[in-house]
Design a protein around this motif. Structure first.
Motif, short mmCIF file in Angstrom:
data_model
loop_
_atom_site.label_atom_id
_atom_site.label_comp_id
_atom_site.label_asym_id
_atom_site.label_seq_id
_atom_site.Cartn_x
_atom_site.Cartn_y
_atom_site.Cartn_z
N LEU A 50 0.83 -1.21 0.00
CA LEU A 50 0.00 0.00 0.00
C LEU A 50 0.86 1.26 0.00
O LEU A 50 0.54 2.22 -0.71
N SER A 51 1.97 1.26 0.76
CA SER A 51 2.76 2.51 0.77
C SER A 51 3.40 2.76 -0.59
O SER A 51 3.48 3.93 -1.01
N ALA A 52 3.80 1.72 -1.30
CA ALA A 52 4.34 1.91 -2.66
C ALA A 52 3.25 2.46 -3.58
O ALA A 52 3.51 3.34 -4.41
N LEU A 53 2.03 1.96 -3.43
CA LEU A 53 0.92 2.43 -4.27
C LEU A 53 0.62 3.91 -3.99
O LEU A 53 0.47 4.71 -4.92
N ILE A 54 0.59 4.26 -2.72
CA ILE A 54 0.31 5.66 -2.35
C ILE A 54 1.39 6.58 -2.91
O ILE A 54 1.11 7.63 -3.49
N GLU A 55 2.63 6.14 -2.79
CA GLU A 55 3.78 6.88 -3.33
C GLU A 55 3.64 7.06 -4.85
O GLU A 55 3.84 8.15 -5.39
N THR A 56 3.23 5.99 -5.56
CA THR A 56 3.05 6.06 -7.02
C THR A 56 1.92 7.02 -7.38
O THR A 56 2.04 7.81 -8.31
N VAL A 57 0.83 6.93 -6.62
CA VAL A 57 -0.31 7.83 -6.86
C VAL A 57 0.13 9.28 -6.71
O VAL A 57 -0.19 10.14 -7.53
N HIS A 58 0.92 9.56 -5.65
CA HIS A 58 1.31 10.94 -5.35
C HIS A 58 2.41 11.46 -6.26
O HIS A 58 2.55 12.67 -6.43
N SER A 59 3.21 10.58 -6.84
CA SER A 59 4.28 11.08 -7.70
C SER A 59 3.82 11.20 -9.16
O SER A 59 4.61 11.50 -10.05
N ASN A 60 2.54 10.96 -9.41
CA ASN A 60 1.95 11.18 -10.74
C ASN A 60 0.69 12.03 -10.57
O ASN A 60 0.14 12.12 -9.48
N LYS A 61 0.24 12.62 -11.68
CA LYS A 61 -1.06 13.29 -11.65
C LYS A 61 -2.10 12.21 -11.98
O LYS A 61 -2.36 11.90 -13.13
N THR A 62 -2.64 11.62 -10.90
CA THR A 62 -3.39 10.38 -11.03
C THR A 62 -4.90 10.61 -11.16
O THR A 62 -5.47 11.40 -10.41
N ALA A 63 -5.49 9.88 -12.10
CA ALA A 63 -6.95 9.91 -12.27
C ALA A 63 -7.61 8.75 -11.54
O ALA A 63 -8.70 8.90 -10.98
N ALA A 64 -6.95 7.57 -11.58
CA ALA A 64 -7.63 6.36 -11.09
C ALA A 64 -6.65 5.30 -10.65
O ALA A 64 -5.48 5.29 -11.06
N VAL A 65 -7.13 4.40 -9.81
CA VAL A 65 -6.41 3.17 -9.48
C VAL A 65 -7.28 2.02 -9.98
O VAL A 65 -8.48 2.01 -9.73
N MET A 66 -6.67 1.10 -10.71
CA MET A 66 -7.43 0.00 -11.31
C MET A 66 -6.81 -1.34 -10.88
O MET A 66 -5.60 -1.54 -11.05
N ILE A 67 -7.63 -2.21 -10.31
CA ILE A 67 -7.12 -3.50 -9.83
C ILE A 67 -8.08 -4.64 -10.18
O ILE A 67 -9.26 -4.42 -10.43
N GLU A 68 -7.54 -5.85 -10.19
CA GLU A 68 -8.35 -7.07 -10.10
C GLU A 68 -8.22 -7.50 -8.64
O GLU A 68 -7.09 -7.69 -8.17
#
Ligand SMILES: *Cc1c(COP(=O)(O)O)cnc(C)c1O
Length: 387
Positions: A171-189
């Motif tokens: 989760l912390s890697a995902l949050i970091e990725t979200v914050h270091s990009n101009k993010t619209a969405a997170v998509m998962i299975e």
């Protein structure tokens, strides 16, 4: 029949490595090849034939609709399309539906919905979609970009820009990725299918839902494979007690006819306006009539049966010789075998059981209503093949 093999290899593009079997007919969870050999089907055409082959109720729904009207285009109203959309919303908690014809097309629609929402709400530079390593979202250039497996990307560059991948269950890697990009969405299975039948950790999925709600990101769950009862829940996100903003689904939805659906939640239900998206075949009345017949049958009783059969498979295969572990959820099962997965599948096929592979695992996706006797018979063959 060898002429069919010759015709196929001469005239069909070589994208599929087929088994040397030509399926000519079937009933329920049993299929027959051109030599009259019978197989128990644990693949369901890759999670598509939800109630098996030539199921009577499904067949009647399709025949009835074909006898009325098979296609109208989206310039006119049809009853099956509207009724299936209502059923899907009632069963998913989503609010509106866009119909397409495949999983990839459903994901394309989900991505367009998320990008439009973010562009209007935050600005057009907020276009990044964060997806997971080892994910699978489809074969079009955009859904390939979303797919977090480099093996699929080679030689098809440039893919659609604006996709970044982050490790599953971190989760912390995902949050970091979200914050270091101009993010619209997170998509998962929630359960990675092609990536090896792996259910994500509950904390991770709940953490993504919370992040998306707090930061006004679109939370997309790809239920193309796991949806419509396959996980033992109507949709796999229900097992995690979260509510996505957008759900894509396809495979098993119409029990064997091509269909895809983007389910839009409260936040994005009105994001599409006239002309924003479309599909000639989308909402086809025959596919939708088939979809209604499938969705009407997925009730609590059936889901409880799916979970029971799942528990049986986890238990009996989990303690089988030559099986290192069992993964997945519901009737979406992965086996980590001592022998190479391909060898196990070939041995099963020789002995009359059709199984699949996924990322080095043996994968089982039986019909939701497979009779217990057939499942037991198939398990005995798998156990023997794993030794
Ligand atoms: C199969 C699959 C797709 C692609 O569906 P198609 O109908 O082949 O385009 C997308 N996402 C997931 C999770 C899938 O399993």
């Amino acid at each position: 029949m060898s002429t069919i093999y010759e015709l196929d290899s001469t005239y069909i593009a070589s994208t599929y490595k087929r088994f040397p079997v030509c399926i000519t007919s079937g009933k329920g969870s049993e299929v027959t090849d051109e030599n009259g050999k019978r197989y128990i089907d644990l693949g369901s055409g890759i999670a598509v034939t939800s109630f098996g082959i030539a199921d009577e109720i499904w067949q009647q729904a399709v025949i009835d609709q074909i006898g009325k009207v098979q296609h109208t285009s989206n310039l006119y109203y049809t009853e099956p399309c509207a009724r299936l959309a209502k059923l899907l919303c009632e069963k998913s908690g989503m609010k509106k539906v866009f119909f397409g014809n495949s999983g990839a097309e459903a994901n394309e629609g989900a991505i367009k919905a998320a990008r439009k929402y973010a562009a209007e709400k935050k600005g057009p530079e907020y276009y990044t979609i964060v997806t997971l390593e080892n994910s699978f979202h489809g074969r079009t250039l955009t859904t390939l970009a979303a797919t977090g497996q480099d093996a699929f990307h080679k030689l098809f560059q440039p893919l659609t820009p604006g996709f970044v991948h982050t490790p599953a269950n971190d989760l912390s890697a995902l949050i970091e990725t979200v914050h270091s990009n101009k993010t619209a969405a997170v998509m998962i299975e929630c359960i990675q299918g092609e990536g090896g039948v792996r259910a994500l950790d509950a904390d991770f999925v709940k953490g993504i839902a919370k992040l998306c709600a707090e930061e006004d990101l679109i939370f997309i769950v790809d239920e193309v494979q796991s949806g419509n009862g396959r996980s033992g829940y109507m949709y796999s996100y229900m097992a995690y007690d979260v509510l996505p903003d957008v759900v894509s689904t396809a495979k098993g939805l119409a029990g064997g006819l091509p269909i895809g659906a983007v389910l839009l939640g409260e936040k994005v239900k009105d994001v599409f306006n006239y002309g924003d998206h479309g599909s000639t075949f989308g909402g086809n009345p025959v596919a939708c009539a088939a979809g209604i017949s499938v969705m009407e049958r997925i009730d609590e009783t059936l889901l409880a049966e799916v979970r029971e059969k799942s528990a049986y498979l986890f238990d009996v295969l989990g303690k089988s010789e030559g099986v290192n572990g069992v993964s997945g959820m519901g009737l979406m099962i992965g086996l980590d075998t001592v022998k190479p997965a391909g060898d196990v599948v070939a041995e099963c096929m020789k002995n009359g059981v059709l199984c699949l592979t996924a990322h080095g695992k043996v994968r089982l996706l039986p019909a939701l209503n497979i009779p217990m006797e057939l499942l037991r018979e198939a398990v005995a063959v798998i156990q023997e093949a794993c030794k």
